[in-house]
Design a protein around this motif. Structure first.
Motif, PDB file in Angstrom:
ATOM      1  N   GLY C 279       9.227  14.225 -14.042  1.00 19.66           N
ATOM      2  CA  GLY C 279       8.879  12.823 -14.225  1.00 19.66           C
ATOM      3  C   GLY C 279       9.589  11.946 -13.208  1.00 19.66           C
ATOM      4  O   GLY C 279       8.988  11.033 -12.624  1.00 19.66           O
ATOM      5  N   GLY C 280      10.874  12.230 -12.976  1.00 20.87           N
ATOM      6  CA  GLY C 280      11.631  11.478 -11.984  1.00 20.87           C
ATOM      7  C   GLY C 280      11.033  11.659 -10.600  1.00 20.87           C
ATOM      8  O   GLY C 280      10.873  10.693  -9.838  1.00 20.87           O
ATOM      9  N   ALA C 281      10.681  12.915 -10.286  1.00 20.24           N
ATOM     10  CA  ALA C 281      10.097  13.190  -8.973  1.00 20.24           C
ATOM     11  C   ALA C 281       8.774  12.460  -8.806  1.00 20.24           C
ATOM     12  O   ALA C 281       8.452  11.963  -7.717  1.00 20.24           O
ATOM     13  CB  ALA C 281       9.896  14.695  -8.799  1.00 20.24           C
ATOM     14  N   ALA C 282       8.009  12.361  -9.896  1.00 21.74           N
ATOM     15  CA  ALA C 282       6.731  11.647  -9.822  1.00 21.74           C
ATOM     16  C   ALA C 282       6.966  10.169  -9.508  1.00 21.74           C
ATOM     17  O   ALA C 282       6.275   9.588  -8.657  1.00 21.74           O
ATOM     18  CB  ALA C 282       5.974  11.795 -11.139  1.00 21.74           C
ATOM     19  N   ILE C 283       7.966   9.565 -10.174  1.00 17.35           N
ATOM     20  CA  ILE C 283       8.287   8.165  -9.865  1.00 17.35           C
ATOM     21  C   ILE C 283       8.703   8.049  -8.397  1.00 17.35           C
ATOM     22  O   ILE C 283       8.272   7.149  -7.682  1.00 17.35           O
ATOM     23  CB  ILE C 283       9.412   7.650 -10.778  1.00 17.35           C
ATOM     24  CG1 ILE C 283       8.971   7.687 -12.234  1.00 17.35           C
ATOM     25  CG2 ILE C 283       9.806   6.222 -10.387  1.00 17.35           C
ATOM     26  CD1 ILE C 283      10.057   7.282 -13.213  1.00 17.35           C
ATOM     27  N   GLY C 284       9.540   9.002  -7.954  1.00 16.48           N
ATOM     28  CA  GLY C 284       9.995   8.984  -6.566  1.00 16.48           C
ATOM     29  C   GLY C 284       8.826   9.045  -5.591  1.00 16.48           C
ATOM     30  O   GLY C 284       8.792   8.318  -4.601  1.00 16.48           O
ATOM     31  N   LEU C 285       7.856   9.905  -5.901  1.00 13.15           N
ATOM     32  CA  LEU C 285       6.699  10.032  -5.001  1.00 13.15           C
ATOM     33  C   LEU C 285       5.863   8.753  -4.988  1.00 13.15           C
ATOM     34  O   LEU C 285       5.412   8.309  -3.937  1.00 13.15           O
ATOM     35  CB  LEU C 285       5.819  11.200  -5.440  1.00 13.15           C
ATOM     36  CG  LEU C 285       6.191  12.572  -4.880  1.00 13.15           C
ATOM     37  CD1 LEU C 285       5.163  13.602  -5.302  1.00 13.15           C
ATOM     38  CD2 LEU C 285       6.287  12.526  -3.361  1.00 13.15           C
ATOM     39  N   LEU C 286       5.667   8.169  -6.172  1.00 13.93           N
ATOM     40  CA  LEU C 286       4.917   6.920  -6.230  1.00 13.93           C
ATOM     41  C   LEU C 286       5.631   5.849  -5.417  1.00 13.93           C
ATOM     42  O   LEU C 286       5.010   5.079  -4.676  1.00 13.93           O
ATOM     43  CB  LEU C 286       4.737   6.468  -7.688  1.00 13.93           C
ATOM     44  CG  LEU C 286       3.811   7.341  -8.541  1.00 13.93           C
ATOM     45  CD1 LEU C 286       3.829   6.898  -9.996  1.00 13.93           C
ATOM     46  CD2 LEU C 286       2.387   7.302  -7.985  1.00 13.93           C
ATOM     47  N   MET C 287       6.968   5.809  -5.545  1.00 15.43           N
ATOM     48  CA  MET C 287       7.746   4.830  -4.781  1.00 15.43           C
ATOM     49  C   MET C 287       7.592   5.071  -3.278  1.00 15.43           C
ATOM     50  O   MET C 287       7.361   4.143  -2.502  1.00 15.43           O
ATOM     51  CB  MET C 287       9.237   4.911  -5.160  1.00 15.43           C
ATOM     52  CG  MET C 287       9.563   4.362  -6.537  1.00 15.43           C
ATOM     53  SD  MET C 287      11.274   4.723  -7.015  1.00 15.43           S
ATOM     54  CE  MET C 287      12.152   3.558  -5.966  1.00 15.43           C
ATOM     55  N   SER C 288       7.728   6.350  -2.879  1.00 15.95           N
ATOM     56  CA  SER C 288       7.606   6.672  -1.455  1.00 15.95           C
ATOM     57  C   SER C 288       6.231   6.306  -0.935  1.00 15.95           C
ATOM     58  O   SER C 288       6.083   5.765   0.158  1.00 15.95           O
ATOM     59  CB  SER C 288       7.848   8.162  -1.223  1.00 15.95           C
ATOM     60  OG  SER C 288       9.031   8.560  -1.850  1.00 15.95           O
ATOM     61  N   GLY C 289       5.202   6.626  -1.741  1.00 13.62           N
ATOM     62  CA  GLY C 289       3.836   6.324  -1.332  1.00 13.62           C
ATOM     63  C   GLY C 289       3.648   4.832  -1.126  1.00 13.62           C
ATOM     64  O   GLY C 289       3.084   4.387  -0.119  1.00 13.62           O
ATOM     65  N   PHE C 290       4.157   4.072  -2.066  1.00 13.23           N
ATOM     66  CA  PHE C 290       4.048   2.623  -1.977  1.00 13.23           C
ATOM     67  C   PHE C 290       4.729   2.096  -0.715  1.00 13.23           C
ATOM     68  O   PHE C 290       4.170   1.292   0.035  1.00 13.23           O
ATOM     69  CB  PHE C 290       4.664   1.995  -3.232  1.00 13.23           C
ATOM     70  CG  PHE C 290       4.480   0.517  -3.319  1.00 13.23           C
ATOM     71  CD1 PHE C 290       3.292  -0.017  -3.782  1.00 13.23           C
ATOM     72  CD2 PHE C 290       5.490  -0.348  -2.937  1.00 13.23           C
ATOM     73  CE1 PHE C 290       3.108  -1.391  -3.866  1.00 13.23           C
ATOM     74  CE2 PHE C 290       5.319  -1.728  -3.011  1.00 13.23           C
ATOM     75  CZ  PHE C 290       4.118  -2.246  -3.477  1.00 13.23           C
ATOM     76  N   MET C 291       5.926   2.598  -0.460  1.00 16.78           N
ATOM     77  CA  MET C 291       6.662   2.142   0.722  1.00 16.78           C
ATOM     78  C   MET C 291       5.989   2.605   2.013  1.00 16.78           C
ATOM     79  O   MET C 291       6.048   1.934   3.042  1.00 16.78           O
ATOM     80  CB  MET C 291       8.096   2.677   0.688  1.00 16.78           C
ATOM     81  CG  MET C 291       9.054   1.799  -0.070  1.00 16.78           C
ATOM     82  SD  MET C 291       9.349   0.186   0.719  1.00 16.78           S
ATOM     83  CE  MET C 291       8.385  -0.905  -0.300  1.00 16.78           C
ATOM     84  N   LEU C 292       5.379   3.786   1.941  1.00 19.29           N
ATOM     85  CA  LEU C 292       4.699   4.317   3.122  1.00 19.29           C
ATOM     86  C   LEU C 292       3.552   3.386   3.509  1.00 19.29           C
ATOM     87  O   LEU C 292       3.389   3.014   4.675  1.00 19.29           O
ATOM     88  CB  LEU C 292       4.156   5.718   2.812  1.00 19.29           C
ATOM     89  CG  LEU C 292       3.967   6.651   4.002  1.00 19.29           C
ATOM     90  CD1 LEU C 292       5.291   6.871   4.706  1.00 19.29           C
ATOM     91  CD2 LEU C 292       3.388   7.976   3.537  1.00 19.29           C
ATOM     92  N   VAL C 293       2.778   2.981   2.507  1.00 22.90           N
ATOM     93  CA  VAL C 293       1.679   2.059   2.763  1.00 22.90           C
ATOM     94  C   VAL C 293       2.232   0.734   3.291  1.00 22.90           C
ATOM     95  O   VAL C 293       1.759   0.181   4.282  1.00 22.90           O
ATOM     96  CB  VAL C 293       0.847   1.830   1.469  1.00 22.90           C
ATOM     97  CG1 VAL C 293      -0.177   0.725   1.676  1.00 22.90           C
ATOM     98  CG2 VAL C 293       0.182   3.123   1.051  1.00 22.90           C
ATOM     99  N   PHE C 294       3.275   0.262   2.618  1.00 24.88           N
ATOM    100  CA  PHE C 294       3.883  -0.991   3.043  1.00 24.88           C
ATOM    101  C   PHE C 294       4.349  -0.898   4.499  1.00 24.88           C
ATOM    102  O   PHE C 294       4.061  -1.767   5.328  1.00 24.88           O
ATOM    103  CB  PHE C 294       5.065  -1.334   2.131  1.00 24.88           C
ATOM    104  CG  PHE C 294       5.885  -2.488   2.611  1.00 24.88           C
ATOM    105  CD1 PHE C 294       5.455  -3.797   2.386  1.00 24.88           C
ATOM    106  CD2 PHE C 294       7.074  -2.282   3.306  1.00 24.88           C
ATOM    107  CE1 PHE C 294       6.204  -4.874   2.847  1.00 24.88           C
ATOM    108  CE2 PHE C 294       7.827  -3.353   3.763  1.00 24.88           C
ATOM    109  CZ  PHE C 294       7.387  -4.650   3.532  1.00 24.88           C
TER     110      PHE C 294
END
Lengths: 430, 299, 308
Positions: C279-294
């Motif tokens: 679950g933590g890793a999933a949050i981390g990936l969502l965060m990374s994805g968001f920042m990647l787009v940003f």
């Protein structure tokens, strides 16, 4: 833990000390056989209590090392690391880490599941400790899959610590119910000299209010989760939880507890410990080692059972176990050392209540600690939570945040209680 | 850049300044700037000053609700004495110093190489590598710690200072590479070509000719890495559990955990933990700031 | 150029290899320390696994971890707090204050009065204080009972009872932002100062001859010249603030209630309190994805225009 004749306990303690001695000579011979070929075995024993509290333990390890030249133990401290169990699992899974490790009762099951501890029940088949393994307290917290994975070591509970001077000056008795506690504490706070009742009311995941919250709920006949037949379900209705939230919130609104304690995270916080010792606070819940720290400052700190603490199951039986790393190269030597730490002789220097019942019965209860003595027989372990599917730290995280939301006004008690029940239901589903 | 000359101009420069000041005097806006600066400085320094000040007083003096400021006659060194006698703080400080200096040096060298490559070469994959280096910053560290632990364990780097140096250099590299790239861009390419003509290889050109001109880059990357390494907590806690290998931040966290709101002791520990970076900065400041000015002279 | 051409092919090939050789140490270190664990992170996000399990153990659960993150009622609040308070408020404040301070310290009167060195040192002071220490210093200053701020307020009779700044709905975010900005501002100031030094005096002289006042020359010379450095610093501190964990965790732990939960604290508690690494890793990936787009959008718009 019944009140005993001083003489009788002295005799018992002497007798046990004698067996302790003989067992420790036995140890050194078996130690020699462990280190076959005259090799010295080196063990690492890791503990997590703060360095200021381990003078006695250091002495015990030193005397072991003096008596057992073939098994030398190095005491390692990983203080303040709240995630010591995860650190240990990282190490044990990589084949490293300490040989013997101190563990909170609540962590044993987490380490038993991936089998990174050696089951002590297997080791005990070959050689029993001074107190037979089945005569230890809190075994339920250390069992998994029909094996005992760590040997209980020390036990504790929270008693009501109070400053005797402040209580006498206020003309009030130590409260025996929670409602009484609020009213007395509010009255003392009104006097302006001391805060009536103080507790670590922060919303953070590991906040100390966890214990008080549960004591209250248990004394009112409900809990966060419970077993219903085979299934685990939320242990309280929305109304029950809301009433508990309202009660703790009323401590702040009535002035019983200053609002500033909503930022205090730990029950060992100096504002609490030094506060009760110096009389700026009247009452607080404390485990024995914290109480001793307070009494180190002032002998005016006394204990009584917590509100409703003499009702069975209204307080918790906590404590620490000793585990042996499954990756250790010297399981026998480690087991000898674990046995030694649980001996009456070792507990002469370790300032804790032993989990070994025979040693505990022989122990003289130190002055000011009568509250624990009265309460411990009625305390019940967190097994009521730990056997369920939700990790205890998760329950702690959810409830501290839910109660804190009410104190701060982020949510009403009804709303917060409903969300807590929902969150518990989701967590129980896994 | 006249400023630069007066700064480094020694006594003559200072004499010239005095003349300038006398001649011009202070205008209203000058006074405004001075007042504003003073206000800003007081505001920024206050939490720090309060931390240093209160580290010298016993707790009852600080907690006295009737008194805002502690009385000077109650000042004591007892907090520091307790801190240094009761724990391994000195060992932690030495470990942190070794790790931080090591990381600083290694990071400067390695980021110089990559920054130079980005600045001076147009090669296939340049854009991709540049974006990739930036992208590794995007991952939250906490979640990566378990596989990293296993990896360090394989390599036998647990409970060593080298292990921490490797981790910190890696953490510092993305930003350091970009910084060095920026600073190399300010160094004229004609310098490289001259060096080549003189027979320097790539490494010779970089280290003997270009780097000495890029002092501000070195100072910035160096200080940045030092501070990063000095402050890092997560890796230090997880990788080095042996008492003799622990760093200041781990010691500090334990200390904070134990003494939480014994503010006198906590502030004393805080002062000690901040001291080395402050000293480093005091020493390097001239170089850093004058270096920054030199960086500005380019072109 | 002649140098490269003269010795012929092998030298040219060597020259072509040079940038890769120079980059090798960086790439190798980053691959081992970040790329490999990052791949493992993806694996984690697709499995049910606790922090106690050995490396590579766990049950495959598909996208269930992502579903549970998105279904968690806490997630929208954490996401909003992360974006509004960490990634926006602290970044905007740092850019504005950093620019103001850099310009202020650049003023000639400070040099003339010989106070520049002192002023600069003081402004950069918080940078030398570790974040843990910065948090401790501010918690002490803002302590609900014994903190100086509350003592002053109480003695002047402004308030009847001390304000628990880190547990009060009105004050908690401003307090966290204050600690954050106090500690992280100097780095922005020093970067902008370096940028300012690079602007030639002639540009300002030319402007003042044209009759531009201080404000105009700031707008027409200082800002355009600083644009590239503002863009780069802006990107780095936004990413840093978005992923930041320590300030919220050490000041409030996400409280009061869940009021200051951010994605990074939610990640941490999911992974290490709930024992749910996936679950933590999933949050981390969502965060990374968001920042990647940003970051991609940012690089394509802000940076490119400043670059060329």
């Amino acid at each position: 833990m019944r009140r005993r004749q001083f003489l009788g306990s002295l005799a018992a303690a002497t007798a046990l000390a004698a067996t302790g001695c003989s067992s420790s000579t036995g140890t050194s011979s078996s130690g020699a056989s462990t280190g076959a070929g005259g090799q010295t075995v080196k063990l690492v024993f890791r503990q997590f209590d703060p360095p200021t509290e381990i003078a006695g333990l250091t002495k015990v390890v030193d005397s072991w090392n003096a008596a057992n030249p073939k098994i030398q133990v190095k005491l390692e401290t990983l203080a303040g690391a709240s995630d010591y169990a995860q650190q240990f699992s990282r190490e044990a899974n990589s084949g490293s880490g300490p040989d013997v490790v101190q563990l909170g009762f609540v962590n044993v099951k987490d380490l038993a599941k991936p089998k990174i501890l050696l089951p002590v029940s297997d080791l005990a088949k070959k050689s029993q400790p001074e107190t037979p393994v089945d005569k230890f307290l809190a075994l339920d917290m250390n069992e998994f899959d029909n094996k005992t994975w760590a040997l209980p070591w020390t036990v504790d509970t929270f008693a009501m610590a109070f400053n005797d001077d402040v209580m006498k000056a206020s003309g009030r008795q130590v409260p025996t119910t929670w409602e009484d506690l609020r009213d007395s504490a509010a009255a003392i706070s009104k006097g302006g000299k001391a805060a009536g009742f103080v507790f670590a009311a922060a919303s953070s995941a590991g906040a100390g209010q966890w214990f008080a919250l549960n004591y209250y709920m248990w004394s009112k006949g409900f809990a966060l989760v419970k077993q219903d037949g085979k299934a685990w379900v939320p242990g309280a209705s929305t109304d029950q939880l809301a009433s508990a939230m309202d009660y703790f919130n009323s401590l702040f609104t009535s002035g019983a507890t200053p609002k500033s304690f909503q930022t205090v995270e730990q029950f060992t916080d100096p504002q609490i410990v030094t506060g009760v010792a110096t009389g700026t606070a009247a009452m607080a819940l404390m485990p024995p080692q914290t109480l001793r720290q307070a009494r180190g400052t002032s002998q005016k700190v006394m204990t009584a059972p917590v509100p409703d603490g003499l009702k069975d199951g209204s307080s918790h039986l906590g404590g620490r176990s000793l585990g042996i790393n499954a990756a250790t190269k010297n399981p026998e030597a480690a087991w000898e050392f674990v046995k030694y730490l649980n001996s009456a002789k070792a507990f002469e220097s370790i300032p804790q209540y032993p989990a070994a019942t025979t040693v505990l019965k022989a122990m003289e209860v130190p002055a000011g600690e009568e509250g624990y003595q009265k309460q411990l027989p009625h305390s019940r372990s967190f097994a009521r939570y730990i056997n369920g599917p939700v990790p205890v730290p998760t329950l702690q995280k959810l409830s501290c945040a839910a109660f804190g939301a009410v104190y701060s006004g982020q949510k009403t008690s009804a709303q917060s209680a409903k969300e807590l029940v929902d969150a518990l239901a989701v967590a129980l589903k896994g | 850049m006249t400023d630069l000359q007066t700064r480094s101009g020694g006594p003559q420069g200072r004499a010239a300044l005095r003349v300038v000041r006398r001649r011009r005097g202070l205008t209203a806006s000058d006074v405004g700037v001075l007042v504003l600066t003073a206000f800003v400085c007081v505001a920024i320094a206050f939490p720090f000053v309060w931390m240093v000040l209160t580290s010298f007083f016993p707790t009852d003096e600080l907690f006295d609700p009737t008194r805002l400021f502690p009385r000077p006659e109650r000042a004591t060194l007892a907090n520091y004495a307790l801190l240094l006698s009761g724990s391994n703080f000195a060992t932690y400080m030495v470990n942190s110093a070794i790790v931080s200096v090591g990381s600083m040096l290694a990071s400067v060298v390695i980021s110089s190489l990559s920054g130079y490559a980005f600045s001076r070469y147009r090669f296939r994959g340049r854009q991709v590598v540049m974006v990739a280096i930036l992208a590794v910053q995007l991952f939250p560290f906490v979640i990566l710690i378990t596989p990293m632990y296993a990896f360090f364990s394989e390599l036998g780097l647990l409970n060593t200072r080298l292990g921490l140096v490797i981790a910190y250099v890696a953490i510092s590299l993305p930003f350091a590479s970009y910084l060095m790239l920026g600073f190399f861009e300010t160094v004229p390419r004609s310098l490289d070509e001259a060096a080549r003509v003189d027979g320097c290889g790539v490494i010779g050109t970089l280290f003997r000719v270009v780097l000495p001109v890029a002092w501000p880059g070195i100072a910035t990357v160096g200080i940045n890495t030092f501070i990063l390494a000095w402050e890092e907590y997560l890796f230090a806690k997880v990788l080095n559990t042996d008492e003799s290998m622990k760093t200041v931040q781990v010691g500090l966290a334990n200390f904070f955990g134990e003494f939480t709101t014994r503010w006198d002791l906590v502030m004393a520990a805080s002062v000690l933990a901040s001291l080395p970076t402050i000293i480093l900065f005091a020493v390097a400041q001239r170089r850093l700031v004058s270096g920054l000015a030199v960086g500005g002279v380019k072109e | 150029m002649t140098l490269a051409a003269a010795p012929g092919r092998s030298a040219r090939r060597r020259r072509a290899a040079t940038p890769y050789v120079l980059l090798a140490p960086t790439v190798v270190m980053l691959t081992i320390l970040f790329a490999v664990p990052a791949v493992y992170n993806v694996w984690l996000a697709l499995h049910k696994v606790t922090p106690y399990d050995a490396l590579g153990e766990g049950d495959y659960v598909g996208v269930a971890n992502f579903e549970s993150v998105l279904a968690n009622p806490l997630t929208p609040l954490s996401a909003r707090n992360t974006v509004v308070w960490l990634a926006f408020a602290t970044v905007a404040l740092r850019l504005v204050l950093g620019l103001g301070l850099a310009v202020l310290l650049q003023h000639s009167v400070l040099r003339r009065m010989r106070v520049l060195g002192v002023a600069r040192t003081i402004v950069l002071l918080p940078w030398m204080v570790p974040p843990t220490v910065a948090v401790a210093a501010w918690k002490w200053l803002l302590d609900g009972r014994t903190g100086l701020v509350n003592k002053i307020l109480l003695q002047t009779g402004a308030i009847p009872e001390g304000i628990p700044f880190f547990a009060d709905l009105t004050w908690v975010w401003p307090s966290i932002v204050a600690v954050f900005v106090w500690r992280e501002l100097p780095f922005v100031v020093i970067s902008f100062m370096a940028g300012l030094q690079a602007i030639s005096a002639e540009q300002y002289e030319a402007a003042s001859i044209d009759g531009a006042d201080g404000w105009r020359s700031f707008w027409h010379i200082t800002l355009p010249n600083l644009r590239p450095i503002i863009a780069v610093i802006g990107l780095f501190i936004t990413i840093g603030a978005f992923n930041n964990f320590i300030y919220v965790w050490l000041t409030t732990g996400g409280g009061p209630g869940t009021f200051t939960q951010v994605l990074a604290t939610q990640l941490f508690t999911t992974a290490f309190v709930d024992n749910h690494l996936g679950g933590g890793a999933a949050i981390g990936l969502l965060m990374s994805g968001f920042m990647l787009v940003f970051a991609a959008v940012y690089l394509l718009t802000v940076l490119r225009r400043g670059d060329d």
